[in-house]
Design an enzyme around this catalytic site. Sequence first.
Site, PDB file in Angstrom:
ATOM      1  N   ASP A   1      24.858  21.806  15.670  1.00  0.00           N
ATOM      2  CA  ASP A   1      25.202  21.445  14.412  1.00  0.00           C
ATOM      3  C   ASP A   1      25.024  22.790  13.474  1.00  0.00           C
ATOM      4  OD1 ASP A   1      25.308  20.749  11.797  1.00  0.00           O
ATOM      5  OD2 ASP A   1      24.460  18.782  11.985  1.00  0.00           O
TER       6      ASP A   1
ATOM      7  N   LYS B   1      31.057  20.958  10.699  1.00  0.00           N
ATOM      8  CA  LYS B   1      31.141  20.490   9.070  1.00  0.00           C
ATOM      9  C   LYS B   1      31.667  21.769   8.301  1.00  0.00           C
ATOM     10  CE  LYS B   1      26.618  17.815   9.460  1.00  0.00           C
ATOM     11  NZ  LYS B   1      25.089  18.158   9.626  1.00  0.00           N
TER      12      LYS B   1
ATOM     13  N   SER C   1      25.938   7.583  11.302  1.00  0.00           N
ATOM     14  CA  SER C   1      24.337   8.022  11.507  1.00  0.00           C
ATOM     15  C   SER C   1      23.190   7.108  10.838  1.00  0.00           C
ATOM     16  CB  SER C   1      24.444   9.278  10.773  1.00  0.00           C
ATOM     17  OG  SER C   1      23.218  10.093  10.785  1.00  0.00           O
TER      18      SER C   1
ATOM     19  N   GLU D   1      21.842  16.218  19.527  1.00  0.00           N
ATOM     20  CA  GLU D   1      22.556  17.160  18.394  1.00  0.00           C
ATOM     21  C   GLU D   1      21.365  17.989  18.164  1.00  0.00           C
ATOM     22  OE1 GLU D   1      24.551  15.136  15.688  1.00  0.00           O
ATOM     23  OE2 GLU D   1      24.593  16.682  14.139  1.00  0.00           O
TER      24      GLU D   1
ATOM     25  N   LYS E   1      24.749   6.891  16.119  1.00  0.00           N
ATOM     26  CA  LYS E   1      23.857   8.240  16.023  1.00  0.00           C
ATOM     27  C   LYS E   1      22.906   8.076  15.434  1.00  0.00           C
ATOM     28  CE  LYS E   1      23.859  12.356  13.639  1.00  0.00           C
ATOM     29  NZ  LYS E   1      24.676  13.527  13.013  1.00  0.00           N
ATOM     30  N   LEU E   2      21.705   8.118  16.378  1.00  0.00           N
ATOM     31  CA  LEU E   2      20.272   7.796  15.756  1.00  0.00           C
ATOM     32  C   LEU E   2      19.409   9.280  15.452  1.00  0.00           C
ATOM     33  CD1 LEU E   2      18.951   5.235  18.525  1.00  0.00           C
ATOM     34  CD2 LEU E   2      20.066   4.837  16.186  1.00  0.00           C
ATOM     35  N   LYS E   3      18.806   8.974  14.351  1.00  0.00           N
ATOM     36  CA  LYS E   3      18.225  10.364  13.796  1.00  0.00           C
ATOM     37  C   LYS E   3      16.697  10.246  14.666  1.00  0.00           C
ATOM     38  CE  LYS E   3      20.467  12.470  10.769  1.00  0.00           C
ATOM     39  NZ  LYS E   3      21.098  14.170  11.111  1.00  0.00           N
TER      40      LYS E   3
ATOM     41  N   ASP F   1      20.389  12.821  17.053  1.00  0.00           N
ATOM     42  CA  ASP F   1      20.323  13.987  16.405  1.00  0.00           C
ATOM     43  C   ASP F   1      18.879  14.327  15.884  1.00  0.00           C
ATOM     44  OD1 ASP F   1      20.856  16.019  14.736  1.00  0.00           O
ATOM     45  OD2 ASP F   1      22.031  15.342  13.206  1.00  0.00           O
TER      46      ASP F   1
ATOM     47  N   ASN G   1      17.847  17.262  14.329  1.00  0.00           N
ATOM     48  CA  ASN G   1      17.967  18.197  13.301  1.00  0.00           C
ATOM     49  C   ASN G   1      16.845  19.341  13.192  1.00  0.00           C
ATOM     50  OD1 ASN G   1      18.884  15.676  11.435  1.00  0.00           O
ATOM     51  ND2 ASN G   1      19.910  17.543  10.886  1.00  0.00           N
TER      52      ASN G   1
ATOM     53  N   GLY H   1      29.032  14.886   9.119  1.00  0.00           N
ATOM     54  CA  GLY H   1      29.018  14.384   7.729  1.00  0.00           C
ATOM     55  C   GLY H   1      27.811  14.802   6.923  1.00  0.00           C
TER      56      GLY H   1
END
Length: 369
Positions: A239, A263, A135, A214, A161-163, A189, A191, A291
């Site tokens: 998530d 998770k 990530s 995500e 995985k890119l934020k 992702d 968030n 993670g």
Amino acid sequence: MRVESITLHRVGMPLVRPFETSFGRETERDVLLVELHTDSGVGWGECVAGAAPNYSSEYVDGCAQVIERHLAPLLLSATAVQARDLTGLFAPVVGHRMAKAALEAAVLDAELRASGISMATFLGAERTEVECGVSVGISPTIDELLTEVQGYVNAGYRRIKLKVKPGWDIEPVRRVRELIGADLGLQVDANTAYTRDDIAHLGQLDEFDLLLIEQPFDEEDIASHVELARVISTPVCLDESIVSVGIAIDAIERGATSIINIKPGRVGGYLPAVAIHDACVGRGVPVWCGGMLETGIGRAMNVALAALPGFTLPGDTSASDRYYREDLTEPFVLSKGRLAVPTGPGSGITVRTDLVQQLALMRPRTLRP
Ligand code: SMG
Ligand code: MG
């Protein structure tokens, strides 16, 4: 098994590089650890909560307090306890899944060490090693992002995985896809950084052949994820929203998610995590292991979980050196993009108690009946 004492440790683990997401930037992982002493031996668990309540409502101080005041008294007063009893034992405490999961991990570790069974065997793992992704946080510039990604590609990671967040999405994803080529798995992702108004914007991600997007929207906003999933071809993966097996089933049935990030900390432990895995397998929904910048203590158990058959996508189970110069256990080392599943009893690792002491942010607190 009877629990004789619970010691709470709090450790400050400097990260090898800052980790920035849509909700904040971390340079040090503030970790709460649980050391359990039982009549049949010791067990360790790691709490995944962050220092601030920004990934979820739980955070380290809150977890420490709910363990100390509410969960530990329940555990310490039980005459005989096994991990499978904990859902019932902790039922009087609503929510606080990350706190419960930390205790569950320690109970499982103690229980399995005492009976000589590995976590992997106990959970139902079918593989001896797991494929790993990495990530990648938000960078100050696209050039710095590309340098960081190239380093992970060179190290052998199986997917990136890119934020992302508004203002840091289409362009960085385009440049990373150009850098890594068409064959390496790529996903993003957010968030929860977007809203329903961004659905058309997020549709632009379809051209990059992503494995998944995500959690673009608020954790309680299942409906917007359904809306997005209807109009984009990139699979939507939840998530933050998935905190129980019931919510997982509901989100799948409503069409909000076609892949799930599991998770254990977020769902209340490894046993609830296996229940979600089983529900997903039964519905043909692939899962992968998320993670939370775990130390080797939590990582060992995550790697065991990721070896279950339904975990068909590489997880955010990266090697120790992606996070820490020195880990709290023997390091997890990437080999051909994979980590070996520990085989020893319990989590299978040895906690470096010297380092736990050296990096302590507070004096350990021991709770007894
Ligand atoms: O452990 O490699 C890791 C971090 C993976 O991106 C990661 N976790 O939303 O999936 C997620 C984030 C949450 C943690 S942010 C501190
Ligand atoms: Mg996530």
